[in-house]
Design an enzyme around this catalytic site. Structure first.
Site, PDB file in Angstrom:
ATOM      1  N   HIS A 147       0.525  -1.184   0.063  1.00 21.18           N
ATOM      2  CA  HIS A 147      -0.357  -0.404  -0.233  1.00 21.18           C
ATOM      3  C   HIS A 147       0.840   1.470  -0.071  1.00 21.18           C
ATOM      4  CE1 HIS A 147      -2.826   3.282   1.811  1.00 21.18           C
ATOM      5  NE2 HIS A 147      -3.741   2.094   1.280  1.00 21.18           N
ATOM      6  N   CYS A 190      -4.864   2.174  -3.804  1.00 25.66           N
ATOM      7  CA  CYS A 190      -3.978   2.864  -2.988  1.00 25.66           C
ATOM      8  C   CYS A 190      -2.387   1.591  -3.251  1.00 25.66           C
ATOM      9  CB  CYS A 190      -4.179   3.132  -1.667  1.00 25.66           C
ATOM     10  SG  CYS A 190      -4.895   4.173  -1.822  1.00 25.66           S
ATOM     11  N   GLN A 232      -5.613  -5.360   6.877  1.00 26.98           N
ATOM     12  CA  GLN A 232      -5.996  -6.488   6.320  1.00 26.98           C
ATOM     13  C   GLN A 232      -6.107  -7.932   7.120  1.00 26.98           C
ATOM     14  OE1 GLN A 232      -8.088  -5.419   3.559  1.00 26.98           O
ATOM     15  NE2 GLN A 232      -7.549  -3.478   3.345  1.00 26.98           N
ATOM     16  N   LYS A 262     -11.225  -0.411   9.944  1.00 26.74           N
ATOM     17  CA  LYS A 262     -11.069  -1.557   9.319  1.00 26.74           C
ATOM     18  C   LYS A 262     -11.662  -2.902  10.132  1.00 26.74           C
ATOM     19  CE  LYS A 262      -7.729  -0.090   5.879  1.00 26.74           C
ATOM     20  NZ  LYS A 262      -8.734  -0.238   4.987  1.00 26.74           N
ATOM     21  N   ASP A 292       2.930  -4.586   8.579  1.00 23.54           N
ATOM     22  CA  ASP A 292       1.334  -3.759   8.480  1.00 23.54           C
ATOM     23  C   ASP A 292      -0.080  -4.795   8.131  1.00 23.54           C
ATOM     24  OD1 ASP A 292      -0.827  -2.357   7.205  1.00 23.54           O
ATOM     25  OD2 ASP A 292       0.073  -2.160   4.811  1.00 23.54           O
TER      26      ASP A 292
END
Length: 423
Positions: A128, A374, A208, A231, A205
């Site tokens: 991202h 992104c 997700q 999220k 990261d």
């Protein structure tokens, strides 16, 4: 004797999400844009309202009752997040506005001071922008060098190439746990272990993964982990950074101002203990409290149950979408039971722009995402400027997937008619 069929997880929880029970363009809403942001259960909305209606006050400094209650709720949310990710200490959780700010915190606090010319930062081509641009800033200012892990044939993380890139000059590896565009679940444990053998730090990261998978920071052994509350059933404007305690203690403050200080003089200041050293100014109090309510809610549902149900949805979605010949999918295929990847499908259709597709699906009440998500460098590598993405969460149903597939086929028929007229 009739045996009652057990309700699906979605059937058990959908009543908790008020926004899902509406019509869009005279059709029942089918929300399939969960990789961008998730919907909020009533418990989270009530936590926001409770703070503003009953406890609205600034935290940490006040003596009065409202401030004490607000402080207890704010710091209680930190305890909940620490437990949710199995941090070793509550002081390893720093509240930020979002995952982007958390990555920038590490980039500016650690990266700008720890890296020097020739040091290598390893990223992947699927990152991202939020896990790419800050490291570009760091490389430009320190002279560090960016290196990129490419894709395997199935669009998964190329682990073999990664093994060849990591070396004695590697100082940082920063990769996503789950790709928001390709849906692949990256082998973070092996990525981390190899980096540590070469003395490098690792940032993961988790935007997700935190909403969808059980997490255990102590077992994963990353140095930093970031996630965004919005999220994972929480509100916007709040995220968190997990960092190993000793590492956070060594890092200098990122922003200056109230809350992050111990004592201030005209010519210098001393800084607060962790985690407040990194939380300058009045924090997002209501949002942090509501994030605590969100992780409570996810924990009550059960992250194992969420992951298992999403595997079931993934298998169902892929079986149907792969039967449409015009569709090209990106990312690795799921296993037969739907495991092995995230519950999302990113795709293109020859001759149909993703934005046009999303616009027409919206007329049927179907909400998907279109664009580069992104990940512009990844899309250039794939040879496309835009893709469509349908992303699922545990409150989605197979009936909603059926509605999406039916609307998708209707949309394709519409475009076929246009192409035939042009011929």
């Amino acid at each position: 004797m009739t045996v009652a069929q057990e309700l699906s997880l979605a059937a058990k929880v959908r009543a908790d999400f008020p926004i899902l029970h509406q019509e869009v363009n005279d059709h029942p809403l089918v929300y399939l844009d969960n990789a961008a942001t998730s919907q909020k259960p009533r418990a989270v909305l009530e936590a926001l309202n409770h703070y503003y209606q009953l406890d609205n006050a600034n935290v940490h400094r006040g003596i009065h009752a409202l401030s004490a209650r607000a402080t207890d709720a704010y710091e209680g949310a930190r305890d909940k997040v620490a437990a949710f990710v199995n941090a070793a200490s509550r002081d390893e959780i720093v509240f930020t506005r979002n995952a982007s700010e958390a990555i920038n915190l590490v980039a500016y606090s650690w990266g700008m001071s720890a890296l020097k010319p020739g040091d290598e930062i390893i990223l992947s081509v699927m990152e991202h922008h939020s896990n790419l641009v800050p490291w570009q800033f760091v490389a430009q200012r320190t002279g560090a060098v960016l290196k990129f892990v490419g894709l395997a044939e199935d669009h998964a993380f190329d682990l073999e190439q990664y093994r060849s890139l990591v070396g004695d000059k590697t100082r940082l590896v920063a990769v996503n746990h789950v790709s928001n565009a390709l849906g692949c679940i990256n082998p973070v444990e092996e990525i981390i272990a190899l980096a540590h053998r070469h003395g490098a730090k690792v940032l993961i990261d988790g935007c997700q993964s935190a909403p969808h998978l059980p997490l255990n920071m102590q077992a994963m052994d990353c140095d930093w982990f970031v996630a965004s509350g919005h999220k994972m059933c929480g509100p916007t404007g709040i995220g968190f950074l997990y960092g190993k305690l000793a590492l956070l203690q060594e890092m200098p403050p990122f922003l200056g101002g109230g809350e992050m200080i111990a004592d201030v003089y005209f010519d210098h200041s001393t800084y607060a203990d962790l985690p407040h050293k990194f939380e300058a100014g009045t924090p997002a109090i209501a949002e942090a409290i509501a994030l605590g309510a969100a992780v409570d809610y996810l924990a009550s549902v059960g992250m194992d149950k969420i992951a298992a149900y999403e595997h079931e949805l993934t298998a169902y979605l892929y079986k149907q979408i792969q039967a449409i010949p015009e569709i090209k999918l990106y990312g690795p295929n799921p296993k037969a039971d739907g495991s092995g990847r995230a519950a999302l499908a990113t795709f293109t259709i020859d001759g149909v722009h993703a934005q046009d597709l999303a616009t027409l699906l919206d007329q049927s009440g179907i909400a998907i995402r279109s664009g580069h998500h992104c990940t512009q460098p990844l899309h250039r590598l794939l040879g496309v400027d835009s893709t469509a993405r349908a992303s699922l969460y545990f409150y989605n149903t197979k009936a909603e997937i059926d509605a999406f597939i039916a609307a998708l086929k209707d949309t394709l028929e519409f475009f076929r008619g246009i192409f035939e007229d042009e011929d």
